[in-house]
Scaffold this active site. Structure first.
Site, PDB file in Angstrom:
ATOM      1  N   ALA A 110      29.975  11.231  34.678  1.00 20.05           N
ATOM      2  CA  ALA A 110      30.347  10.594  33.998  1.00 20.05           C
ATOM      3  C   ALA A 110      30.255   8.969  34.355  1.00 20.05           C
ATOM      4  O   ALA A 110      31.202   7.638  33.759  1.00 20.05           O
ATOM      5  CB  ALA A 110      32.005  10.903  34.508  1.00 20.05           C
ATOM      6  N   ASP A 158      24.288   3.813  44.032  1.00 15.93           N
ATOM      7  CA  ASP A 158      25.581   4.881  43.750  1.00 15.93           C
ATOM      8  C   ASP A 158      25.465   5.593  45.705  1.00 15.93           C
ATOM      9  O   ASP A 158      26.628   5.508  46.254  1.00 15.93           O
ATOM     10  CB  ASP A 158      24.932   5.748  43.069  1.00 15.93           C
TER      11      ASP A 158
HETATM   12  C1  MEV Z   1      24.449   4.386  37.522  1.00 17.70           C
HETATM   13  O1  MEV Z   1      25.447   4.670  38.493  1.00 17.70           O
HETATM   14  C2  MEV Z   1      23.634   2.891  37.438  1.00 17.70           C
HETATM   15  C3  MEV Z   1      22.530   2.001  37.251  1.00 17.70           C
HETATM   16  O2  MEV Z   1      22.112   1.298  37.067  1.00 17.70           O
HETATM   17  C4  MEV Z   1      21.297   3.158  37.477  1.00 17.70           C
HETATM   18  C5  MEV Z   1      20.998   2.801  39.002  1.00 17.70           C
HETATM   19  O3  MEV Z   1      21.491   2.067  39.805  1.00 17.70           O
HETATM   20  O4  MEV Z   1      20.078   3.230  39.491  1.00 17.70           O
HETATM   21  C6  MEV Z   1      22.205   3.139  35.757  1.00 17.70           C
END
Ligand code: MEV
Length: 327
Positions: A110, A158
């Site tokens: 999500a 993350d």
């Molecule tokens: C995912 O939470 C964030 C993105 O920028 C992917 C990443 O930074 O690895 C979409």
């Protein structure tokens, strides 16, 4: 007896996707956490179970056996976790067995970083069970490596926020810098309920960049400029400017193809209800959006998100990254 550890989920306030190409992002740990309980085993197997997902696997000599749930799903969800446990055991230097039980309060797929939060919690729990005193830098490195299985080219934002918590300015080449944000950041999160794959969303942006490099490159620079201005707005506690910058950031994310109808509904509803700004958060294509609003408008914005078909919830920022809950 075992060890229980936890790690927080996150919302990206500014810069998702562009961060994969080296631009900065601002990310906030929130008070929703993933929990992992690690216990010793008498044999040499690694047993992983997720209470929420109803999935379990056992692993011996890196070979997976699905014990509960859909085999494809189990492999997909547990591969990064298994890699992380494997790395911890390698560092420990002895082939021992462990049981790991995962419980999470973070919606899955999500945009809130549930997979990173789980991997960080598991890495923390298993290393603590083995009394390894693992520095957070190492926990981050292991979780980052595991994240590469989730989508091939993660920025690392993350696992960084789940490990270190707080509010971070993150950039791939310079790493993270904690930001001192004194102000409360009143946010409503709206879950579209549409699950999506981060890998697919990241690939969409890559395709767009390869097709139209001259168009997408200036969008990357604009994303960086938004982050720089947001840093300034944070210092001044200027929520109105932050909201405006969130709307601009959303326009760029829409432009590179990662918004969708479910998100646009909720974003528009939140803005109409008086949010200072609203945007998708994380990978997009479904998942969650966030709305920034003055305290007196939070309830209104939340109701509007619900009326538009989303599942709203309030989130508070949390300073605590990975932590041991109890031993
Ligand atoms: C995912 O939470 C964030 C993105 O920028 C992917 C990443 O930074 O690895 C979409």
């Amino acid at each position: 007896m075992g060890v229980v550890a936890s790690a927080p989920a996150k919302v990206i306030l500014f810069g998702e996707h562009f961060v994969v190409y080296g631009e900065p992002a601002i990310v906030l740990a929130i008070d929703k956490r993933a929990y992992a309980k690690a216990e010793n085993r008498t044999d040499k197997r690694v047993f992983l179970r997720s209470t929420n997902l109803g999935l379990a696997v056992s692993v011996e000599n890196r070979s997976f056996k699905v014990e509960q749930g859909d085999p494809r799903e189990a492999k997909l969800k547990f591969e990064p976790v298994e890699l992380a446990v494997g790395r911890v055991l390698e560092k420990y230097g002895e082939n021992v067995g462990v049981n790991v039980e995962i419980t999470s309060t973070v919606p899955v797929a999500a945009g809130l970083g549930s997979s990173a939060a789980v991997v960080v919690a598991v890495t923390t729990a298993v290393s603590a069970l083995l009394d390894m005193n693992m520095p957070k830098e190492d926990i981050f490195k292991i979780a980052y490596e595991a994240e590469k299985l989730v989508h091939g080219t993660p920025s690392g934002v993350d696992p960084a926020i789940s490990t270190f918590g707080g509010t971070l300015l993150y950039q791939m080449d310079t790493g993270f810098k904690p930001l001192e944000v004194k102000a409360d950041i009143p946010l409503v999160i709206g879950d579209t309920g549409v699950e999506r794959s981060t890998r697919v969303q990241v690939e969409k942006v890559r395709d767009m960049k390869e097709r139209y490099p001259q168009v997408v490159q200036p969008m990357m620079s604009a994303a960086r400029e938004i982050v720089l201005r947001a840093l300034d707005a944070f210092k001044k506690n200027d929520l109105e400017t932050l909201g405006g910058l969130m709307n601009l950031n959303q326009a760029l994310l829409y432009g590179v193809g990662v918004s969708d109808e479910s998100l646009e509904w909720l974003i528009n509803a939140a803005r109409k209800a008086g949010a200072l700004g609203a945007k998708l958060t994380g990978a997009g294509g479904g998942g969650c959006m966030i709305a920034l609003a003055n305290n007196e408008k939070l309830e209104q914005v939340s109701e509007a998100i619900q009326r538009a078909g989303g599942r709203p919830f309030m989130a508070r920022k949390t300073d605590e990254g990975a932590r041991i809950e109890h031993t």
